[in-house]
Design an enzyme around this catalytic site. Structure first.
Site, short mmCIF file in Angstrom:
data_model
loop_
_atom_site.label_atom_id
_atom_site.label_comp_id
_atom_site.label_asym_id
_atom_site.label_seq_id
_atom_site.Cartn_x
_atom_site.Cartn_y
_atom_site.Cartn_z
N SER A 126 0.84 -1.20 0.00
CA SER A 126 0.00 0.00 0.00
C SER A 126 0.87 1.24 0.00
O SER A 126 1.97 1.24 0.58
CB SER A 126 -0.86 -0.03 1.26
N TYR A 150 -1.68 -0.67 10.90
CA TYR A 150 -1.94 -1.25 9.58
C TYR A 150 -0.73 -1.02 8.67
O TYR A 150 -0.21 -1.95 8.05
CB TYR A 150 -3.20 -0.64 8.95
N LYS A 154 2.13 -3.71 6.93
CA LYS A 154 2.52 -3.81 5.51
C LYS A 154 4.03 -3.65 5.37
O LYS A 154 4.68 -4.36 4.59
CB LYS A 154 1.80 -2.73 4.68
P1 NAD Z 1 -11.01 -6.73 1.50
O1 NAD Z 1 -11.20 -6.69 2.97
O2 NAD Z 1 -12.17 -6.44 0.64
O3 NAD Z 1 -10.41 -8.13 1.07
C1 NAD Z 1 -9.56 -8.88 1.91
C2 NAD Z 1 -10.08 -10.31 1.90
O4 NAD Z 1 -9.23 -11.11 2.71
C3 NAD Z 1 -11.49 -10.43 2.50
O5 NAD Z 1 -12.30 -11.19 1.63
C4 NAD Z 1 -11.28 -11.15 3.84
O6 NAD Z 1 -12.40 -11.95 4.17
C5 NAD Z 1 -10.03 -11.95 3.54
N1 NAD Z 1 -9.21 -12.26 4.71
C6 NAD Z 1 -8.82 -11.41 5.69
N2 NAD Z 1 -8.02 -12.05 6.56
C7 NAD Z 1 -7.91 -13.33 6.13
C8 NAD Z 1 -7.23 -14.47 6.60
N3 NAD Z 1 -6.50 -14.42 7.71
N4 NAD Z 1 -7.33 -15.61 5.89
C9 NAD Z 1 -8.08 -15.68 4.76
N5 NAD Z 1 -8.75 -14.63 4.27
C10 NAD Z 1 -8.66 -13.46 4.95
O7 NAD Z 1 -9.80 -5.75 1.17
P2 NAD Z 1 -9.29 -5.23 -0.25
O8 NAD Z 1 -9.62 -3.80 -0.35
O9 NAD Z 1 -9.70 -6.15 -1.31
O10 NAD Z 1 -7.73 -5.32 0.01
C11 NAD Z 1 -6.97 -6.44 -0.41
C12 NAD Z 1 -5.54 -6.24 0.00
O11 NAD Z 1 -5.06 -5.03 -0.56
C13 NAD Z 1 -5.33 -6.12 1.51
O12 NAD Z 1 -4.14 -6.79 1.85
C14 NAD Z 1 -5.19 -4.63 1.72
O13 NAD Z 1 -4.40 -4.34 2.85
C15 NAD Z 1 -4.50 -4.20 0.45
N6 NAD Z 1 -4.76 -2.79 0.10
C16 NAD Z 1 -6.03 -2.34 0.02
C17 NAD Z 1 -6.26 -1.00 -0.27
C18 NAD Z 1 -7.65 -0.44 -0.30
O14 NAD Z 1 -7.81 0.78 -0.11
N7 NAD Z 1 -8.69 -1.24 -0.55
C19 NAD Z 1 -5.18 -0.16 -0.52
C20 NAD Z 1 -3.90 -0.67 -0.46
C21 NAD Z 1 -3.68 -2.00 -0.15
C1 WQD Z 2 -9.19 9.88 0.79
C2 WQD Z 2 -9.40 11.37 1.00
C3 WQD Z 2 -9.63 11.99 3.30
C4 WQD Z 2 -13.44 9.93 3.94
C5 WQD Z 2 -6.58 4.93 2.98
C6 WQD Z 2 -5.53 4.22 3.77
C7 WQD Z 2 -4.47 3.68 2.85
C8 WQD Z 2 -5.08 2.83 1.73
C9 WQD Z 2 -6.19 3.54 1.04
C10 WQD Z 2 -5.04 0.53 2.42
C11 WQD Z 2 -8.61 11.93 2.18
C12 WQD Z 2 -10.91 12.28 2.55
C13 WQD Z 2 -12.29 10.43 3.38
C14 WQD Z 2 -14.47 10.84 4.32
C15 WQD Z 2 -13.11 12.67 3.55
N1 WQD Z 2 -5.66 1.61 2.26
N2 WQD Z 2 -12.13 11.77 3.18
N3 WQD Z 2 -14.26 12.18 4.11
O1 WQD Z 2 -6.78 7.98 3.69
O2 WQD Z 2 -5.91 8.28 1.33
O3 WQD Z 2 -5.99 6.04 2.31
O4 WQD Z 2 -7.13 4.02 2.01
O5 WQD Z 2 -3.89 0.30 2.24
O6 WQD Z 2 -3.61 2.94 3.65
O7 WQD Z 2 -4.95 5.13 4.69
O8 WQD Z 2 -8.10 7.11 1.70
O9 WQD Z 2 -10.45 7.09 1.03
O10 WQD Z 2 -9.89 7.24 3.49
O11 WQD Z 2 -9.44 9.20 2.03
O12 WQD Z 2 -12.97 13.90 3.38
O13 WQD Z 2 -15.52 10.46 4.86
O14 WQD Z 2 -10.78 11.60 1.33
O15 WQD Z 2 -9.36 13.01 4.24
O16 WQD Z 2 -8.21 13.23 1.81
P1 WQD Z 2 -6.66 7.46 2.33
P2 WQD Z 2 -9.55 7.58 2.08
#
Ligand code: NAD
Ligand code: WQD
Length: 353
Positions: A126, A150, A154
């Site tokens: 991330s 979190y 990572k």
């Molecule tokens: P999500 O929660 O929708 O998907 C994660 C999936 O993993 C879920 O289906 C959950 O049930 C499953 N899971 C969790 N723990 C588990 C375990 N111990 N064993 C088996 N299954 C498990 O999240 P997402 O948005 O699809 O994110 C996927 C990956 O990408 C995550 O690792 C997350 O940290 C990373 N990521 C997400 C974002 C984002 O904003 N969505 C951004 C950057 C990185």
């Molecule tokens: C985006 C923008 C908020 C909600 C997060 C995690 C990051 C990654 C992606 C997993 C910001 C603003 C948000 C609201 C708002 N996840 N906002 N009102 O914070 O960039 O990243 O998700 O890896 O680790 O930190 O994403 O969608 O929460 O926010 O004004 O109700 O929207 O302040 O500027 P962020 P976000």
């Protein structure tokens, strides 16, 4: 013969869209999920979209016996590892769950893969590992720092992968640092289905647009950005999914490990994102300014050069398309995957594999 890929966290938001991409590209997909943050209904939707079947295993990545049995029997060539917890605020209040699920979960997976001689891995990292970027666009060589458990989970996993690759040159690892995933599959059948109050901007806006929540709070309008609201790099989830396919393909062609950003390279403000969503849904979205959210940064968007060079990949969809797709998903599935009736009303394509 088609390669076989194990996808952990396959029923989740990004995992499910990536499964579509992999199946459409002809891969054999073994999906694993414990459904802690997803629904089994996702899988039939993936099959419906692709006309292909995927094997589903309900298991936790920390379940050694289940993992071993799977790795022994399925002839897996590579793994895409999405499984983990991802809510920043929750990680602050429940850090041990995050280290257990994310770090111990990844460790358990890596040990099992090592044992079974499977050494191709794509890992979901991330942009959170950049902490507060000193400059934008952020390149992969920017200093790493974290501000919450979190993010730390990572970063620890990234470091663990680095040490593993250093110890054993057979490992081929793609670390993908996603920026802000948004949007949904264009069919309207797959999308993000957050439980409870959404943490992220786009799903929150979508729920305000639907009337499920009264008003969006915009966290801060005094940032040093053109309109005072935070700038982020929103990337369409299907572009992200294609990025995984490109990364996997590279792991079959080249040895070694690499880390790339997956973003668009464009910063979009909260206000611009809200305006794009209003255009998509056709009505105004109630919003008010509130104070900054602790831990938020002013601006974070990607340098995409490494992904272009290494993967020949670039994002193709813009924020307007993300909002259109997110709105289609949200309006057709107001209760997400809990709306099972609508799932069974859709024709299901005949599986081809
Ligand atoms: P999500 O929660 O929708 O998907 C994660 C999936 O993993 C879920 O289906 C959950 O049930 C499953 N899971 C969790 N723990 C588990 C375990 N111990 N064993 C088996 N299954 C498990 O999240 P997402 O948005 O699809 O994110 C996927 C990956 O990408 C995550 O690792 C997350 O940290 C990373 N990521 C997400 C974002 C984002 O904003 N969505 C951004 C950057 C990185
Ligand atoms: C985006 C923008 C908020 C909600 C997060 C995690 C990051 C990654 C992606 C997993 C910001 C603003 C948000 C609201 C708002 N996840 N906002 N009102 O914070 O960039 O990243 O998700 O890896 O680790 O930190 O994403 O969608 O929460 O926010 O004004 O109700 O929207 O302040 O500027 P962020 P976000």
């Amino acid at each position: 013969m088609a390669h076989t890929v194990l996808v952990t966290g396959a029923a989740g938001y990004i995992g499910s869209h990536t499964c579509v991409c992999l199946l459409e590209a002809g891969w054999r997909v073994i999906a694993l999920d414990n459904f802690s943050n997803s629904s089994p209904a996702v899988l039939s939707r993936i099959e419906e979209i692709t006309g292909r079947t995927l094997a589903m295993i309900e298991a936790d990545v920390r379940d050694h016996a289940a993992l071993s049995q799977l790795l022994q029997s399925e002839g897996i060539d590579a793994v895409v590892h999405f499984a983990g917890l991802k809510a920043v605020a929750e990680s602050v209040s429940r850090p041990l769950e995050y280290f257990d699920n994310n770090v111990a979960g990844s460790l358990a997976l890596l040990r099992a893969l090592n044992l079974h001689g499977i050494r191709r891995l794509v890992f979901s990292s991330s942009a959170t590992v950049y902490g507060e970027p000193q400059s934008v666009p952020v390149t992969e060589t920017a200093p790493l720092s974290v501000t919450n458990p979190y993010g730390r989970s990572k970063l620890i996993i990234e470091q663990m992968l680095g040490d593993l690759a250093h110890a054993d040159a057979e490992w081929r690892i793609a670390t993908l640092r996603y920026f802000n995933p948004a949007g949904a599959h264009e069919s309207g059948r797959l999308g993000e289905d957050p439980r409870g109050i959404p943490n992220n901007l786009m799903p929150y806006v979508a729920q305000v647009a639907l009337g499920r929540r009264p008003c969006l709070s915009i966290f801060g309008n005094d940032y040093p950005t053109p309109d005072g609201t935070g700038l982020r790099d929103y990337i369409h989830v299907m572009d992200l999914a294609r990025g995984h396919l490109a990364a996997l393909n590279r792991l079959f062609r080249h040895s070694g490990c690499f880390t790339v950003n997956l973003g668009t390279g464009q910063g979009t403000s909260v206000l611009q994102a809200v305006q794009a969503f209003e255009a998509a849904c056709g009505h105004p979205i109630a919003r008010r300014f509130s104070s900054r959210r602790p831990g938020d940064v002013a601006a974070c968007y990607a340098s995409c050069e490494a992904a272009e060079t290494l993967l020949d990949w670039r994002a193709e969809k813009n924020v307007a398309q993300m909002c259109v797709d997110q709105w289609r998903w949200q309006s057709l599935n107001p209760d997400g995957y809990r709306d099972c009736a609508s799932a069974s009303q859709q024709p299901v394509a005949t599986p081809q594999s």
